[in-house]
Design an enzyme around this catalytic site. Structure first.
Site, PDB file in Angstrom:
ATOM      1  N   ARG A 173       0.886  -1.045  -0.137  1.00 38.42           N
ATOM      2  CA  ARG A 173       0.096   0.062   0.007  1.00 38.42           C
ATOM      3  C   ARG A 173       1.014   1.407  -0.146  1.00 38.42           C
ATOM      4  O   ARG A 173       1.743   1.242   0.808  1.00 38.42           O
ATOM      5  CB  ARG A 173      -1.045  -0.191   1.284  1.00 38.42           C
ATOM      6  CG  ARG A 173      -2.099   0.956   1.263  1.00 38.42           C
ATOM      7  CD  ARG A 173      -2.963   0.926   2.252  1.00 38.42           C
ATOM      8  NE  ARG A 173      -2.369   1.068   3.830  1.00 38.42           N
ATOM      9  CZ  ARG A 173      -2.510   2.240   4.187  1.00 38.42           C
ATOM     10  NH1 ARG A 173      -3.140   3.329   3.673  1.00 38.42           N
ATOM     11  NH2 ARG A 173      -1.908   2.407   5.445  1.00 38.42           N
ATOM     12  N   GLU A 198      -4.658   1.240 -10.159  1.00 38.17           N
ATOM     13  CA  GLU A 198      -4.577   1.338  -9.068  1.00 38.17           C
ATOM     14  C   GLU A 198      -5.714   0.863  -8.199  1.00 38.17           C
ATOM     15  O   GLU A 198      -5.949   1.460  -6.948  1.00 38.17           O
ATOM     16  CB  GLU A 198      -4.361   2.932  -8.629  1.00 38.17           C
ATOM     17  CG  GLU A 198      -3.565   3.059  -7.449  1.00 38.17           C
ATOM     18  CD  GLU A 198      -3.105   4.606  -7.281  1.00 38.17           C
ATOM     19  OE1 GLU A 198      -3.920   5.457  -7.617  1.00 38.17           O
ATOM     20  OE2 GLU A 198      -2.254   4.631  -6.408  1.00 38.17           O
TER      21      GLU A 198
HETATM   22 ZN   LIG Z   1      -0.690   3.916  -6.467  1.00 41.40          ZN
END
Ligand SMILES: [Zn+2]
Length: 340
Positions: free
Chosen positions: A71, A284
């Site tokens: 992350r 994403e």
């Molecule tokens: Zn990213």
């Protein structure tokens, strides 16, 4: 095959956040000696965290492989010191490696780097090498601002970064230029700081001759290149005023843009302005924007729909964006997921 070059493990088991909390708590406890500690997460927990998230979305949206990294907002390189970042990066990267091992057809790894403000990037070489050589990772996420919104380190074109670039070139791995969480209240992390980071990095690259020194160094600017494609005329003009070569010659052998732009008109601008050879498909997912666009009825981050909705793209161009360019840029993609 459709390769999504930008996915993060935003759904990691809660034990990962607990590990990080313990690590951070140790920083303010004078009696605590920094140690790496252990993260206890089972394979079943990893499967569960992916099955109903990234893997389900891959299936539903018709994509095949995600180039997968920890992350991004969680990297938080501003926290603690270089040792803090090293332990945290190692734990996060090992978790990504386990995801890729459990699902070799679906994920290829990209690593988080143990950056820390004011600490020379060459400190990250060992972890990059471990991830590439031992885990088969194909790239890294390089934070241009480890301070989290205060930009206290030298620009990406400074020699400060050169030893790390030398290692990237030697290993033939690209870096996605990706900031982490903002700790400057002026900048919202994903809405302000991310887009600032992308735009700022590109402008830094214009001002210097980094790719004369590193002709095979490769960077991906995420989030569609921030404000760059929309303001392409400004950047071309600034380059010209500075006596730089045209941007296609100056940067586009080395700099690539992903398609994390969450509406069709934005993707249209990207495709109109940036040469197709420089665009890599990405979404994403999961997490930068989680909701459904009421104007379309589809998730904002379902970016494949936008590419599919552009009829003027030839089959060859579509293949480049979905697969060919990613294979060229992430040239080490020979793990099972990377096979045709
Ligand atoms: Zn990213």
């Amino acid at each position: 095959m459709i390769i999504d070059c930008h996915g993060h493990y935003t759904t990691a088991p809660k034990e990962l956040a607990a590990y990080r909390q313990t690590q951070i708590a140790g920083l303010s406890d004078p009696s605590s000696v920094p140690s790496r500690g252990t993260l206890h997460v089972s394979d079943d927990q990893i499967r569960e965290s992916l099955e109903n998230a990234q893997l389900r979305l891959q299936r539903e949206r018709g994509t095949d492989v995600t180039i997968f990294s920890p992350r991004a907002a969680g990297m938080a390189h501003h926290v603690g010191n270089a040792t803090t970042s090293l332990h945290w990066a190692q734990v996060c990267n090992e978790l990504i490696h386990r995801c890729c091992t459990l699902y070799p057809e679906n994920f290829v790894g990209v690593c988080q780097l143990p950056q820390s403000p004011g600490v020379a990037p060459q400190h990250c070489i060992e972890e990059l090498e471990r991830c590439v050589k031992d885990f088969g990772f194909v790239g890294c996420n390089l934070n241009p601002d480890p301070s989290g919104g205060y930009w206290t380190d030298p620009p990406l074109t400074d020699r400060w970064w050169y030893p790390f670039y030398e290692k990237m070139v030697e290993l033939d791995v690209p870096a996605m230029i990706h900031v982490s969480a903002s700790c400057n209240p002026n900048f919202h992390t994903t809405g302000g700081h991310y887009i600032n980071g992308d735009t700022t990095a590109f402008m830094q690259l214009i001002t210097a001759d980094l790719f004369k020194d590193f002709p095979t160094l490769k960077f991906i600017i995420p989030h569609g290149g921030g404000a760059v494609p929309y303001h392409w005329g400004r950047y071309r003009g600034l380059a010209q005023d500075m006596g730089r070569p045209p941007l296609t010659e100056h940067l586009l052998h080395n700099v690539f843009f992903d398609t994390c732009v969450y509406h069709l008109p934005g993707i249209e601008v990207l495709l109109k302005v940036i040469p197709v050879d420089n665009i890599l498909f990405a979404s994403e997912m999961v997490g930068a924007v989680r909701g459904i666009d009421p104007e379309t009825g589809h998730h904002f981050d379902d970016t494949k729909r936008y590419i599919d909705a552009i009829p003027s793209l030839s089959a060859e161009d579509r293949r480049k964006i979905f697969e060919g360019n990613a294979r060229r840029v992430y040239s080490r993609m020979t793990t099972p997921a990377g096979r045709r």
